[in-house]
Motif scaffolding. Structure first.
Motif, PDB file in Angstrom:
ATOM      1  N   GLY A   1       3.556  -2.400   2.150  1.00 46.36           N
ATOM      2  CA  GLY A   1       2.513  -2.884   3.048  1.00 46.36           C
ATOM      3  C   GLY A   1       1.444  -3.760   2.408  1.00 46.36           C
ATOM      4  N   LEU A   2       1.706  -4.326   1.235  1.00 44.27           N
ATOM      5  CA  LEU A   2       0.704  -5.259   0.686  1.00 44.27           C
ATOM      6  C   LEU A   2       0.664  -6.482   1.599  1.00 44.27           C
ATOM      7  N   PRO A   3      -0.506  -6.809   2.150  1.00 44.34           N
ATOM      8  CA  PRO A   3      -0.531  -7.882   3.158  1.00 44.34           C
ATOM      9  C   PRO A   3      -0.423  -9.301   2.584  1.00 44.34           C
ATOM     10  N   ALA A   4      -1.066  -9.539   1.435  1.00 50.38           N
ATOM     11  CA  ALA A   4      -1.149 -10.918   0.934  1.00 50.38           C
ATOM     12  C   ALA A   4      -0.637 -11.008  -0.503  1.00 50.38           C
ATOM     13  N   MET A   5      -0.337 -12.230  -0.895  1.00 48.52           N
ATOM     14  CA  MET A   5       0.102 -12.484  -2.272  1.00 48.52           C
ATOM     15  C   MET A   5      -1.136 -12.594  -3.165  1.00 48.52           C
TER      16      MET A   5
ATOM     17  N   SER B   1      -5.435  -7.056  -6.190  1.00 47.66           N
ATOM     18  CA  SER B   1      -6.852  -7.222  -5.872  1.00 47.66           C
ATOM     19  C   SER B   1      -7.321  -6.051  -4.998  1.00 47.66           C
ATOM     20  N   VAL B   2      -8.523  -5.572  -5.238  1.00 45.02           N
ATOM     21  CA  VAL B   2      -9.049  -4.488  -4.393  1.00 45.02           C
ATOM     22  C   VAL B   2      -9.223  -4.966  -2.942  1.00 45.02           C
ATOM     23  N   ASP B   3      -9.210  -6.281  -2.735  1.00 42.18           N
ATOM     24  CA  ASP B   3      -9.315  -6.814  -1.376  1.00 42.18           C
ATOM     25  C   ASP B   3      -7.956  -6.974  -0.701  1.00 42.18           C
ATOM     26  N   ASN B   4      -6.914  -6.475  -1.343  1.00 39.98           N
ATOM     27  CA  ASN B   4      -5.562  -6.614  -0.785  1.00 39.98           C
ATOM     28  C   ASN B   4      -4.891  -5.242  -0.676  1.00 39.98           C
ATOM     29  N   ARG B   5      -5.664  -4.257  -0.251  1.00 44.69           N
ATOM     30  CA  ARG B   5      -5.148  -2.892  -0.156  1.00 44.69           C
ATOM     31  C   ARG B   5      -3.943  -2.811   0.760  1.00 44.69           C
ATOM     32  N   PRO B   6      -3.037  -1.877   0.469  1.00 46.61           N
ATOM     33  CA  PRO B   6      -1.848  -1.771   1.318  1.00 46.61           C
ATOM     34  C   PRO B   6      -2.180  -1.321   2.732  1.00 46.61           C
ATOM     35  N   GLN B   7      -1.431  -1.858   3.675  1.00 48.25           N
ATOM     36  CA  GLN B   7      -1.453  -1.391   5.060  1.00 48.25           C
ATOM     37  C   GLN B   7      -0.212  -0.516   5.253  1.00 48.25           C
ATOM     38  N   ALA B   8       0.119  -0.203   6.503  1.00 49.39           N
ATOM     39  CA  ALA B   8       1.388   0.483   6.752  1.00 49.39           C
ATOM     40  C   ALA B   8       2.517  -0.452   6.322  1.00 49.39           C
ATOM     41  N   PRO B   9       3.593   0.070   5.764  1.00 51.71           N
ATOM     42  CA  PRO B   9       4.712  -0.804   5.371  1.00 51.71           C
ATOM     43  C   PRO B   9       5.177  -1.656   6.553  1.00 51.71           C
ATOM     44  N   PHE B  10       5.444  -2.917   6.297  1.00 52.90           N
ATOM     45  CA  PHE B  10       5.794  -3.828   7.393  1.00 52.90           C
ATOM     46  C   PHE B  10       7.191  -3.561   7.951  1.00 52.90           C
ATOM     47  N   CYS B  11       7.986  -2.739   7.256  1.00 50.88           N
ATOM     48  CA  CYS B  11       9.315  -2.397   7.784  1.00 50.88           C
ATOM     49  C   CYS B  11       9.237  -1.272   8.804  1.00 50.88           C
ATOM     50  N   GLY B  12       8.052  -0.663   8.960  1.00 46.06           N
ATOM     51  CA  GLY B  12       7.907   0.394   9.965  1.00 46.06           C
ATOM     52  C   GLY B  12       8.332   1.777   9.476  1.00 46.06           C
TER      53      GLY B  12
ATOM     54  N   PHE C   1      -8.195   3.250  -5.317  1.00 51.42           N
ATOM     55  CA  PHE C   1      -8.402   1.792  -5.463  1.00 51.42           C
ATOM     56  C   PHE C   1      -9.586   1.500  -6.379  1.00 51.42           C
ATOM     57  N   ARG C   2      -9.878   2.480  -7.237  1.00 52.54           N
ATOM     58  CA  ARG C   2     -10.978   2.229  -8.178  1.00 52.54           C
ATOM     59  C   ARG C   2     -10.603   1.094  -9.102  1.00 52.54           C
ATOM     60  N   PRO C   3     -11.476   0.093  -9.258  1.00 52.44           N
ATOM     61  CA  PRO C   3     -11.140  -1.037 -10.114  1.00 52.44           C
ATOM     62  C   PRO C   3     -10.985  -0.606 -11.567  1.00 52.44           C
ATOM     63  N   VAL C   4     -10.014  -1.188 -12.257  1.00 54.45           N
ATOM     64  CA  VAL C   4      -9.889  -0.919 -13.690  1.00 54.45           C
ATOM     65  C   VAL C   4     -10.825  -1.868 -14.436  1.00 54.45           C
ATOM     66  N   GLY C   5     -11.390  -1.352 -15.490  1.00 57.36           N
ATOM     67  CA  GLY C   5     -12.228  -2.203 -16.343  1.00 57.36           C
ATOM     68  C   GLY C   5     -13.682  -2.238 -15.907  1.00 57.36           C
TER      69      GLY C   5
ATOM     70  N   LEU D   1      -7.274 -14.260 -12.669  1.00 54.37           N
ATOM     71  CA  LEU D   1      -6.230 -14.862 -11.834  1.00 54.37           C
ATOM     72  C   LEU D   1      -6.353 -14.416 -10.375  1.00 54.37           C
ATOM     73  N   LEU D   2      -6.774 -13.166 -10.173  1.00 58.43           N
ATOM     74  CA  LEU D   2      -6.838 -12.638  -8.803  1.00 58.43           C
ATOM     75  C   LEU D   2      -8.248 -12.726  -8.215  1.00 58.43           C
ATOM     76  N   GLY D   3      -9.162 -13.259  -8.999  1.00 53.38           N
ATOM     77  CA  GLY D   3     -10.490 -13.571  -8.463  1.00 53.38           C
ATOM     78  C   GLY D   3     -11.342 -12.358  -8.132  1.00 53.38           C
ATOM     79  N   GLY D   4     -11.373 -11.368  -9.023  1.00 55.78           N
ATOM     80  CA  GLY D   4     -12.264 -10.223  -8.801  1.00 55.78           C
ATOM     81  C   GLY D   4     -11.627  -8.923  -9.231  1.00 55.78           C
ATOM     82  N   PRO D   5     -12.260  -7.818  -8.877  1.00 53.22           N
ATOM     83  CA  PRO D   5     -11.789  -6.507  -9.331  1.00 53.22           C
ATOM     84  C   PRO D   5     -10.344  -6.215  -8.909  1.00 53.22           C
ATOM     85  N   VAL D   6      -9.642  -5.518  -9.788  1.00 55.06           N
ATOM     86  CA  VAL D   6      -8.236  -5.176  -9.542  1.00 55.06           C
ATOM     87  C   VAL D   6      -8.021  -3.688  -9.796  1.00 55.06           C
TER      88      VAL D   6
END
Ligand code: 6CS
Ligand code: FE
Length: 304
Positions: A164-168, A274-285, A299-303, A127-132
């Motif tokens: 801080g997760l940037p994308a859905m 997704s390992v390509d959606n790593r958290p950034q700084a929280p968007f609330c500051g 962020f080691r992929p499971v599986g 569903l997320l198109g790659g390692p998670v």
């Protein structure tokens, strides 16, 4: 307001929330399904259903014997004084009953097996198109008589603003360890709501999680927006016997009622990102939430 906005910390925020004085509804700007049917294990009919509704329920995913082993572990944890005093344990606001335990994939060998189950991970990867990796895991006990509600929310709204997760590009997997019936406070979802992002009102207080994991008051969608989402999509409670599993998109509006029946509704939730959606700084500051609620290092992929 025009989107995306630049935050005070210089981040580009495509999903601003808790900053305006009025709620607003934005369109989703990310894909829903990232993988293809050829990748398996879900066929194209199931992928299409997930894309359209934002969730997918699979009955009898785990056998009764497997589930019993996990249930025994849940009972052991609930009866252990030290477990209930750990910071990962969240207590119900009124009764003092155990509500949730977080980070079970880190602290518990039995439940780690469930969280990393290859058949669950395979679906998350597709569903997320790659390692998670696992962003969050928890047990929600929802005990008989005393298990309280989870008010309507989009998980992504919190994971974006506070973690801080940037994308859905994240999903939850709810594993039912007891039957989820129409009576015992099952998960309720608004099909199709994952396509809209409800930006909420109310600035995030510091250390919000201390209160929000017991009862959420910020990051709560307004009633008009909820009314419109329900008018369009209705409400579905994906009920099922113990061993059933529901995958749902991080932005699907969901909640559950209190459980006044004698029958517990205990589920394990695993959040794959997704390992390509790593958290950034929280968007609330504000400073990030503690690692038992939101992974920020491993962020080691499971599986793999
Ligand atoms: O704050 C959180 O991360 C979470 N709160 C809710 C109500 N659902 C998902 C997640 O555990
Ligand atoms: Fe949730």
């Amino acid at each position: 307001m025009t989107y995306p906005i630049q935050t005070a910390t210089g981040q580009t925020d495509r999903y601003p929330s808790r900053i305006g004085s009025e709620p607003s509804v934005l369109e989703r700007q990310d894909p829903i399904v990232y993988g293809r049917a050829e990748d398996g294990p879900l066929d194209s009919a199931r992928l299409t259903l997930y894309e359209k509704e934002g969730f997918l329920s699979l009955e009898s995913f785990f056998s009764t014997d497997e589930i019993q082993a996990y249930l025994d572990e849940l009972a052991r944890l609930r009866d252990s004084r030290s477990e209930c005093r750990a910071p990962e344990a969240i207590i119900e606001p009124d009764s003092g009953e155990l509500r949730s335990i977080f980070a079970i994939h880190k602290h518990n060998a039995v439940l780690r097996r469930l969280c990393m189950h290859p058949r669950l991970v395979a679906i998350a990867r597709q569903l997320l198109g790659g390692p998670v990796y696992i962003h969050q895991s928890r047990i929600n006990y929802k005990s008989g008589f005393r298990g309280r509600e989870f008010y309507w929310h989009s998980d992504f709204e919190t994971w974006h603003v506070e973690d801080g997760l940037p994308a859905m590009r994240t999903l939850s997997c709810s594993v039912s360890l007891t039957p989820n019936t129409e009576h015992n406070g099952p998960l309720m979802v608004i099909p199709g709501s994952h396509r809209k992002y409800v930006a909420c009102v109310g600035e995030t207080p510091e250390a919000h999680y201390v209160a929000s994991l017991r009862r959420q008051e910020y990051g709560v969608p307004d009633e008009d927006s909820l009314g419109r989402l329900v008018a369009e999509g209705g409400i579905v409670a994906p009920k099922g016997s113990a061993g059933s599993v529901t995958f749902f998109d991080c932005n699907l509006m969901h909640g559950s009622n209190s459980n006044i029946t004698p029958l517990p509704r205990s589920n394990v939730f695993i959040v794959f990102n997704s390992v390509d959606n790593r958290p950034q700084a929280p968007f609330c500051g504000l400073p990030p939430r503690p690692p038992f609620i939101a992974e920020r290092e491993d962020f080691r992929p499971v599986g793999d």
